[in-house]
Every structure is written in structure tokens, then in C-alpha cells.
Enzyme design. Structure first.
Site, PDB file in Angstrom:
ATOM      1  N   LYS B  79       8.500  92.314 107.595  1.00 20.68           N
ATOM      2  CA  LYS B  79       7.923  91.410 106.589  1.00 20.68           C
ATOM      3  C   LYS B  79       8.629  90.061 106.657  1.00 20.68           C
ATOM      4  O   LYS B  79       9.855  90.008 106.853  1.00 20.68           O
ATOM      5  CB  LYS B  79       8.076  92.033 105.199  1.00 20.68           C
ATOM      6  CG  LYS B  79       7.320  91.298 104.087  1.00 20.68           C
ATOM      7  CD  LYS B  79       7.476  92.032 102.752  1.00 20.68           C
ATOM      8  CE  LYS B  79       6.716  91.350 101.622  1.00 20.68           C
ATOM      9  NZ  LYS B  79       6.874  92.057 100.338  1.00 20.68           N
ATOM     10  N   SER B 154       2.575  92.751  97.915  1.00 23.24           N
ATOM     11  CA  SER B 154       2.731  91.609  98.782  1.00 23.24           C
ATOM     12  C   SER B 154       2.984  91.957 100.251  1.00 23.24           C
ATOM     13  O   SER B 154       2.817  91.100 101.116  1.00 23.24           O
ATOM     14  CB  SER B 154       3.872  90.732  98.271  1.00 23.24           C
ATOM     15  OG  SER B 154       5.099  91.424  98.332  1.00 23.24           O
ATOM     16  N   SER B 178       5.084  96.334  95.806  1.00 22.58           N
ATOM     17  CA  SER B 178       4.677  95.589  96.996  1.00 22.58           C
ATOM     18  C   SER B 178       4.721  96.356  98.309  1.00 22.58           C
ATOM     19  O   SER B 178       4.240  95.859  99.321  1.00 22.58           O
ATOM     20  CB  SER B 178       5.516  94.316  97.139  1.00 22.58           C
ATOM     21  OG  SER B 178       5.024  93.325  96.272  1.00 22.58           O
TER      22      SER B 178
END
Lengths: 481, 481
Positions: B79, B154, B178
Site C-alpha cells: 500500500k 482505503s 481499511s
């Protein structure tokens, strides 16, 4: 009739702690590195970096708190103080607001009461908290830009906040001296005002004598010597009285002292005060200081000045004045004791410190903290004079060299050939030469002018290049005449 | 079997047995990327050169028998809020569009030390603020299962990359769901470990007291294997914890006999899509059939989780994001004066959702509101933790949905941020209480969109989750056959 005013003063004192590394990372705290050479992702606020508390900072803060009779907050936390400025890489400073490490203490100072009598007075300590220092902005006028050096960013500080208990500049200086000594004795900081390792902000208000309410206060910043603190207090007191006398109000504001012009100017008023949005720093876990830890720190507290003074009086035959000066600096007291431990006589050590050391410090505009010669060398020097290897004039010369570069006096004396000539034959022939070369003085002496022998001693010493014992020369002259 | 169809652990096994090379594994991944990336857009950065270079070294170590772990040679996606040394790390924000860290996040380092090969950085909601990966400055990511729908957020890029076969496994971060929510929307496995299990060093913080890094994987075995590698105390993160029980792969046991599973009625009330409800309860049934003791209970306080979360996370974010100011790194608006530069840089550098949360956070921390909002939220957080503590006195695992619905259509959520915030209702309490939670696929809705099953464990009881998830995964696969 003119009103009588009383000055009310409280201090916020920042002290830079003597840790080897920064408060939240492993970077060095040393002064004088190339810009940004003592930095890492943590103290430059890089994304994703996290602070880790330096335990030594807690130890020092607790030690200072105990010395200042504070209560230790056994469960304490760090908070973020949010404000934007480039010297502050995260745009928040990690400090303590809600649970500072020490609270409710006091230190005792010597002052005078209203009738002018000497007395002691307790100055309350509201709190002591730990925090990080900021970096330094360097304005490059040539390039028209500002640069940031983060070497100081993250250097550990404690802020000692007093109660508004002081009433004069003298009391403020006495309080600062007291704090400085306590902290120096603890080894927690060198507390040099000029170099910024101790900084004081003065909160001051005036009120009519006898009034119960405090007046509106101002905060004075940028005070970097006891002299400027005293001047600033006098100036601000007068400025506030003048305002009140002319029917104006004192505005609560932060003022900056201009040392060169000996005046202050307003930096920001209370209305411009920022909202720092303090909240507990979620990156740091609470610090729990258990009883055992506090006791360990308490038990390792050094002998403070009062105790030292008392012991010196009992153990050493030196004047009270000397004791005051020597114990006035932990470093000097350490040298004093260590030199004695090397076998030197206390009285002799004290003399070297009181006369030559103080003279050289003054000449070089240095503090006792800057003394760099080793006690072993001073002890050696004292032994050399006692054993009449060198005379006192040579000893002073050697001492200066020792003070400058911490040379070994024994080696130095040998290398430079400074030993006294004790060989009777060699000295005798020089004395004979001097007698032969100065018939007039010889004549005068024989005619009863005792003083004339002094001239002959001087001539002999000169011929010996100082390497003779004046007493021996004197005796030899008398014998030969 | 195609290389792309292997799980991470299977692939590594093939590589270690010499049937597949690390290069071939990379070739397979990049082939898939060439096929689907344009349509889905999982990545902000793909670095093939670095990956192939790393692959060579890893291959050498595997051949030399130095790398024997279950992740050796596996291509990974990271990420984009996890720092990667020498590789662009943007948080999907304009303000970090050019930021290349000089250090890697601890979790990334541990993965690489275990022989994982990082191929790129995945897209996300800007600074992890969002539930759809639509707030990214670099464009949206689409759900590989249906490109008209969002992948969740996210960590949407990481979830989509795993689901699309554009990597074998990925790291994400979970502040309020997330990892678990995008895993649920994309039909993969995602786990948020107990707070303090994985070092946050190098994770660009959103809500520091809630953020945890975790794996997104094809199955539960991969998830356990990755967690085992990245978990562990890190001296650089004060909030990381020393744990002895990080041998998570030992918990890959197909057996839940006697395991006490609680189903909170509060998680099945109004707002829950009937299809999601049915699939989740069916999964509970499957576990019950395999010997788990399943019962319903009242968790309470669920309705307070959302306001509590948005107060605490926004407060921390408002401070965490202060360092992005144009001074040290990242985007800087071309303005000369300091404060206008700050304003323009941050106005242009941050997107709307980030600014909304910075404002919200600044407000709840501001003087006069701190007690009413921030402090109160902390108190509610403590109560929520207490409610879970009580539940875990009775149950080993809590079972429920991950999100009220399956993946929404693109554009639907941003139009109504309040609705978007409400979508976090089942995931955020887990972060507030610091608990571990896992999302595993448990079916699809009538549109073919994946549905996720959430299992929540007590602090440090990841092994219960892994065991229950592993059993459920196997059972559900059997059912499907």
C-alpha cells in the site's frame, strides 16, 4: 502622593539536558556539527517516522524534580503542541501539558525581608515538564532565502515553571543561581546562559503594595545573561508603572528583550495567541515511574552545595570565602576534591583555584565549568613546588600552560629545563660572579644597607634564568659576603 | 495449474522445489498486470526493474538454501502509505507526489528479509481517508469482480491487486476497516492484527492510535504466514508489543469444536443488506455444524462507534498531517512568503476528503471544545473496549458482517459522505478496542459481488481467528462444491 508598587515575577526556565543523544531518537546532541549532520528521519519529521523516548531524559527530570522538592507524577504522558513553523519539522512540538513529570516543589533562596534583614525564602515550583528543542533557521540575505538546520531539533529540554513568588531582580538572580547549581551538581546540564543551555523567560506584573489581586503580566523573552535579566526586569517594571501612572492599562503580551538597545518590544499580544490544540501524543506510551525507580534516583543524588560547604568547613582548613567560591561550581568542587585525593594539601589546592584559576578564567571570559586541566596535573604541580623542584614563578608559568592545554607539569618542566639548580657548586660560582660584577651593591650591603642584597639576589636569579631557589641564593650571598 | 493461480505459500513452495523460478513468478504477475491494470488501476507505482533485480538476489539465496521461509520468492504489492526505500511513496496524494523515502517501513523490511519481492505500490484513498479508493489523487481503482463498482478502501488497490492476480499478496493498513472492508468487497482475505502487533514505523500515519498494518491475501494460510513474518516488537515503535505467540501458522487447524462464537444482534439490525445478512448467518451455521457453540448476544454501544471514531481519527490526523507543509519534502506551491506558502501548498496539495477531516480534527482539539469532543470520545472508546472485554469473557470469537452492503457503484459513496462514514459501522469498533479482526469471503450477492464474513477476536488472540477462519474457509469451499 506617589503610589508604591510591588513587582511580581514568575519564571519559565528552559534547561537543555546533558544527554548524549536526543530525546526521541539516537542522534547526537553535540554542538557544532555541520548543518543537519546530527539528524535522522525522526528529528526531521519524515513521514512514517516515530519517536522513542530516551530514558535518561526521564532520569534527569526526576532528579531535578527531587532536588527541587517536587512531587513526581508517576503516570505521566507526552502531549503534542501544534503550531506551524519551519524550525519545528513535524509542526508540532512533543511536550507535556496535562501530566507534567514534576509538580508542586520549591527551592530556597537567600534574600532580604522588608526591613533589609537577611532571610531565606521559598520559591514555589509549579511544574517541570520534558520537551524537545526546535531546529534553527538561518537567513541567507545574499540568496534571499531561509535555511533550516535540524541539529538542535529533538535535543531534550526540561521547562521549570515557578510560581509568581519573586519580588525583585535580586530574588530572580538568586533563584536562577540556585537552580543552576542544583542542576549542575546533578550533572543534568551545564546550564550556560550565554550558550543557551539555560534560558529564562520572565513573567512580570506590578501592583500597588498591599493589593491582593495580581496585575496584568507580560512575558519577556530572549534574556541570555544575568545582567540582561536584571536590566529587563528593571525596565519592564518601570514601563508598567509608567503606564499605570498615566492611566493606561498593561496589555498582556509577549515582549522581546533587545540586549544591545536595553529595551524591549512587543512580539505578540494575547489576542494573537495561538490555539496549540494540545492532545496526548498517540505515538508515545505513558511513562510509568514506579517507587523503586524514584528511590534509585533519590539514592544516587549527589552531595549538594549546602552539605558540601558544611563538610569542607569540618574537613579542610580553608577560609569560608574559598569554600563559597569552590562550591559555587560543581566542576570546581570536583577538581578540588580530586586534587586532594591525589595527595595535595587542601590549602594549596584552594590557593591555586582561588588565585591563578580565577584570574585566568576572568582573563579568558570563561566559566568555572570550562576548567579543563586534570586534578592529577595540579597535584603534580603542587608537589613540584613543595619539593622545590621549581620555584613559584616557574610554577605559575607551568600552571598557565596546564590551564591552556592540560600538559603534564613534570614532563613539561623536564622538557623545558625549568628545574631549579640545586647544585651548590654551580650556584656558588654564579653568586661569586655577581658579587664580582657589582662592587657598589656589595659595598652598600657591607655598609649596613640590608636592601642591597635584594638587588644581588635578583641579579643571580636573572643569571640562573629563574631556575634557582631565591632562599638558597640569599643564604649563599650572606655567607660569601 | 497456472503460476498465477498459486497462493503465495504454494508459489514459494514451487520455487523452493525448483519447479518455478522467482523470475517466472514475476513474469506471470507482470503478464497479468499488462492484461488488467489499465482497466482496474491497482497501482500508483510499478517498478519492474527493481523487482527483477531483487528477484535475482532472492533466487540466489533460495538456491543457496539461505531463504527457506513460506514467502521466499513471492511477488508482493505494498500500500502506498508504507515507506519503501528508493521507491515513490505518495499516500495517493498530490502533496507527496514526488516523495521518495530513504528508509523502508519495518513491515516491508521484514517481508523483504523473508524473501518477498516488492513489485509496486498500490492505490488507496488519499492518506487512507475513505472507503472506496475514489479519493486518490492518482485516479480511482475499480473492483476486479465488477469494474462498475468500487473495490472498497482505503486499501482498495491492495485488495484489487490480490483479487485480480496482479500480485500474490499485499500489505494494507487498517484504521477503521481499511483492510477488512476492501477485502470483503473484492472477495479476498484481509486481516487487521491486534494494535501493537506489527510495527508502525514507516507507515505514514492517519490515526496513530488506531492504525495497524496487515495482510491482504488469497486465503487464510497466506494471511497467517505473512502475519507471522511481519509481527513482532520493534524498538523504533514505542506502541509495538513484545509477543511470544506469533507462530500464527500453527493455528491453521480445521477444527472449531467447542469454540464459543458470539453473534451480536446489534450487527444485524437496520441498514444491513438482507443478502449480506443471509450469507453471514449461513457461514455461522456452517461453523456451528462443525462443532462451534454459536449464540446471539447484545454487544451494546455500537451506535457510538462512528462518532467516536471520526472524532479520534480526525483529531490525530489533523496533527499527523501537519508535517506536510511544503518545507522539507513533497509538493510546494510557488509562493515566496512563509504563511501564504503553507496555505497554498496545503490547499492545493490535499484533496477534499483530507481537508474535511483536518478541519474536523482541528475543531475537536481546539480550546473550549477539547473536553466536549476529544476527551469524551476517549471515554466512549474506553467503554467500547469494556463492552468487548465483557463479550470475550463469554466468547472466543465474535462473528458478523464486514460491511452493511456489497461494493457500491462507482461515484455513489462520495456524493454522501455521511452515508459513507456509516458504512464503517461493523469494522471501526475493532480499531477503537485495539482488537484483531479478519474478513474472509462467504459468498456473493445476486449481482455476483463478494460478501465478507468478519471474525473478531480478543486482544492477542489472532490464533482463534485464524483457526475459525481457516475452518470456515474450508467448509464454505466444500459447500460450494
Amino acid at each position: 502622593m506617589a503610589k508604591e508598587y510591588e513587582t511580581v515575577i514568575g519564571l519559565e526556565v528552559h534547561v537543555e539536558l546533558a544527554t548524549k543523544t536526543k530525546i526521541f531518537c539516537g542522534c547526537s546532541t553535540q554542538f557544532g556539527g555541520a548543518p543537519n549532520s546530527h539528524t535522522c528521519p525522526v528529528c526531521t519529521g519524515m513521514p512514517g517516522s516515530l519517536p522513542v523516548l530516551n530514558k535518561q531524559v526521564v532520569e534527569y527530570a526526576v532528579a531535578v524534580g527531587l532536588a527541587a522538592n517536587c512531587k513526581i507524577t508517576q503516570y505521566c504522558k507526552f502531549d503534542r503542541k501544534n503550531y506551524f513553523y519551519p524550525d519545528n519539522p513535524q509542526n508540532y512540538q512533543i511536550s507535556q501539558l496535562y501530566l507534567p513529570i514534576c509538580r508542586d516543589g520549591y527551592v530556597e533562596i537567600e534574600t532580604t525581608d522588608e526591613s533589609g534583614e537577611a532571610c531565606s525564602k521559598k520559591i514555589g515550583i509549579h511544574e517541570i515538564h520534558m520537551e524537545e528543542d526546535a531546529g534553527k533557521l538561518i537567513h541567507d540575505d545574499w540568496e534571499g532565502c531561509a535555511l533550516v538546520d535540524y541539529n538542535r531539533s529533538g535535543v531534550p529540554l526540561i521547562e521549570i515553571v515557578s510560581e509568581p513568588d519573586m519580588r525583585s531582580a535580586d530574588e530572580v538572580i538568586a533563584y536562577l543561581e540556585k537552580l543552576r547549581l542544583l542542576i549542575q551538581y546533578l550533572g543534568a546540564s551545564d546550564c550556560k546562559l550565554q550558550e543557551g543551555s539555560m534560558r529564562a523567560d520572565v513573567n512580570l506584573s506590578v501592583r500597588e503594595r498591599g493589593a491582593r489581586e495580581f496585575g496584568t503580566r507580560t512575558e519577556m523573552k530572549n534574556l541570555n545573561s544575568f545582567r540582561s535579566i536584571a536590566r529587563a526586569i528593571e525596565g519592564e517594571r518601570q514601563r508598567q508603572i509608567d503606564l499605570l501612572e498615566s492611566g493606561e492599562a498593561v496589555i498582556q503580551e509577549t515582549r522581546r528583550w533587545d540586549d544591545a538597545r536595553e529595551t524591549s518590544y512587543a512580539m505578540r499580544s494575547k489576542e494573537d495567541a495561538q490555539d496549540y490544540r494540545y492532545f496526548p501524543d498517540p505515538d508515545l506510551v505513558p511513562v510509568y515511574i514506579d517507587d523503586a525507580w524514584i528511590e534509585r534516583i533519590r539514592n544516587s543524588q549527589p552531595e549538594f552545595r549546602e552539605a558540601k560547604r558544611k563538610r569542607y568547613r569540618e574537613e579542610y582548613d580553608i577560609p569560608d570565602y574559598d569554600i563559597e567560591i569552590i562550591t559555587g561550581s560543581k566542576h570546581m568542587a570536583d577538581i578540588f576534591e580530586a586534587t586532594i585525593a591525589c595527595g595535595a594539601a587542601p590549602k594549596k589546592v584552594s590557593n591555586w583555584l582561588m588565585v591563578e584559576t580565577l584570574r585566568l578564567l576572568k582573563e579568558r571570559e570563561e566559566d568555572p565549568e570550562d576548567i579543563a586541566f586534570s586534578p592529577e596535573h595540579l597535584a603534580k604541580l603542587i608537589r613540584l613546588t613543595e619539593e622545590k623542584v621549581i620555584n613559584s614563578t616557574v610554577a605559575k608559568e607551568v600552571f598557565e600552560e596546564m590551564f591552556r592545554a592540560d600538559i603534564d607539569p613534570e614532563e613539561y618542566v623536564t622538557e623545558k629545563g625549568l628545574k631549579m639548580v640545586s647544585d651548590d657548586g654551580a650556584l656558588r660560582s654564579v653568586v661569586e660572579e655577581v658579587i664580582a660584577a657589582n662592587p657598589q651593591s656589595v659595598e652598600d650591603y657591607r655598609n649596613g644597607k640590608e636592601k642591597a642584597i635584594g638587588f644581588l639576589v635578583g641579579q643571580t636569579m636573572k643569571a640562573m634564568k629563574g631556575k634557582a631557589d631565591p632562599g638558597t641564593v640569599n643564604a649563599l650571598l650572606k655567607e660569601l659576603l | 495449474m497456472k503460476i498465477a493461480d498459486y497462493t503465495a505459500v504454494e508459489l514459494s513452495e514451487q520455487i523452493k522445489q525448483g519447479r518455478v523460478t522467482v523470475k517466472e513468478a514475476l513474469d506471470a504477475v507482470f503478464e497479468q498486470i499488462d492484461c488488467t491494470e489499465e482497466a482496474i488501476h491497482c497501482y500508483v507505482t510499478i517498478d519492474r526493474e527493481r523487482a527483477y533485480r531483487q528477484a535475482q538476489e532472492v533466487q540466489k539465496k533460495i538456491d543457496a538454501g539461505e531463504l527457506t521461509g513460506p514467502l521466499a520468492g513471492v511477488p508482493f504489492a505494498i500500500k502506498d502509505n508504507l515507506c519503501t526505500e528508493g521507491m515513490l511513496t505518495t499516500c495517493s496524494s498530490k502533496i507527496l507526489e514526488n516523495f521518495v523515502p530513504t528508509y523502508s517501513a519495518e513491515a516491508v523490511k521484514r517481508l523483504e528479509a523473508a524473501g518477498a519481492v516488492v513489485i509496486g505500490k498500490t492505490n488507496m484513498d488519499e492518506f487512507a481517508m475513505g472507503s472506496t479508493t475514489e479519493t486518490s489523487y492518482f485516479g480511482i481503482t475499480r473492483n476486479p469482480r465488477n469494474t462498475e463498482h468500487v473495490p472498497g478502501g482505503s486499501s482498495g488497490g491492495s485488495a484489487a491487486a490480490v483479487a485480480a492476480g496482479e500480485c500474490f499478496a499485499a500489505l494494507g493498513s487498517d484504521t477503521g476497516g481499511s483492510i477488512r472492508q476492501p477485502a470483503s468487497y473484492c472477495g479476498v482475505v484481509g486481516m487487521k492484527p491486534t494494535y501493537g502487533t506489527v510495527s508502525r514505523y514507516g507507515l505514514i500515519a492517519y490515526g496513530s492510535s488506531l492504525d495497524q498494518i496487515g495482510p491482504l491475501t488469497k486465503d487464510v494460510r497466506d494471511c497467517a504466514a505473512i502475519l507471522e513474518v511481519i509481527a513482532g516488537e520493534d524498538k523504533k515503535d514505542s506502541t509495538s508489543m513484545k509477543r511470544e505467540d506469533t507462530n500464527f501458522t500453527e493455528a491453521l487447524v480445521d477444527d472449531v469444536k467447542g469454540m464459543r462464537i458470539g453473534i451480536p444482534r446489534d450487527y444485524f439490525g437496520e441498514g444491513l443488506d438482507p443478502e449480506v445478512k443471509q450469507a453471514v448467518l449461513a457461514a455461522a451455521k456452517v461453523l456451528e455444524e462443525r462443532g462451534a457453540l454459536v449464540e446471539e448476544f447484545d454487544l451494546s454501544l455500537v451506535e457510538y462507534a462512528i462518532p467516536t471514531y471520526y472524532t479520534i481519527a480526525a483529531a490525530e490526523a489533523s496533527s499527523n498531517l501537519e508535517r506536510f507543509d511544503g518545507v522539507k519534502y513533497g509538493y510546494r506551491a510557488p509562493v515566496d512568503d512563509l504563511h501564504p506558502m503553507y496555505k497554498k501548498t496545503r490547499s492545493e496539495g490535499f484533496g477534499a476528503e483530507v481537508k474535511r477531516r483536518i478541519m474536523l480534527g482541528s475543531f475537536v482539539l481546539s480550546s473550549g471544545y477539547y473536553d466536549a469532543y476529544y476527551l469524551k470520545a476517549l471515554r466512549v472508546k474506553a467503554l467500547i473496549k469494556k463492552a468487548f472485554d465483557e463479550a470475550f469473557a463469554k466468547y472466543d470469537v465474535i462473528l458478523g458482517p464486514v460491511a452493511p452492503t456489497t461494493a457500491p457503484r462507482l461515484g455513489e459513496s462520495l456524493a454522501d459522505p455521511i452515508k459513507m462514514y456509516l458504512g464503517d459501522i461493523y469494522t471501526i469498533s475493532v480499531n477503537l478496542a485495539g482488537l484483531p479482526g479478519i474478513s474472509i469471503p462467504c459468498g456473493t450477492d445476486s449481482k455476483g459481488l463478494p460478501i465478507g464474513l468478519q471474525l473478531i477476536g480478543d486482544c492477542f488472540r489472532e490464533k482463534n481467528l485464524i483457526r475459525a477462519a481457516f475452518t470456515a474457509e474450508k467448509a464454505l469451499q466444500e459447500e460450494r462444491r
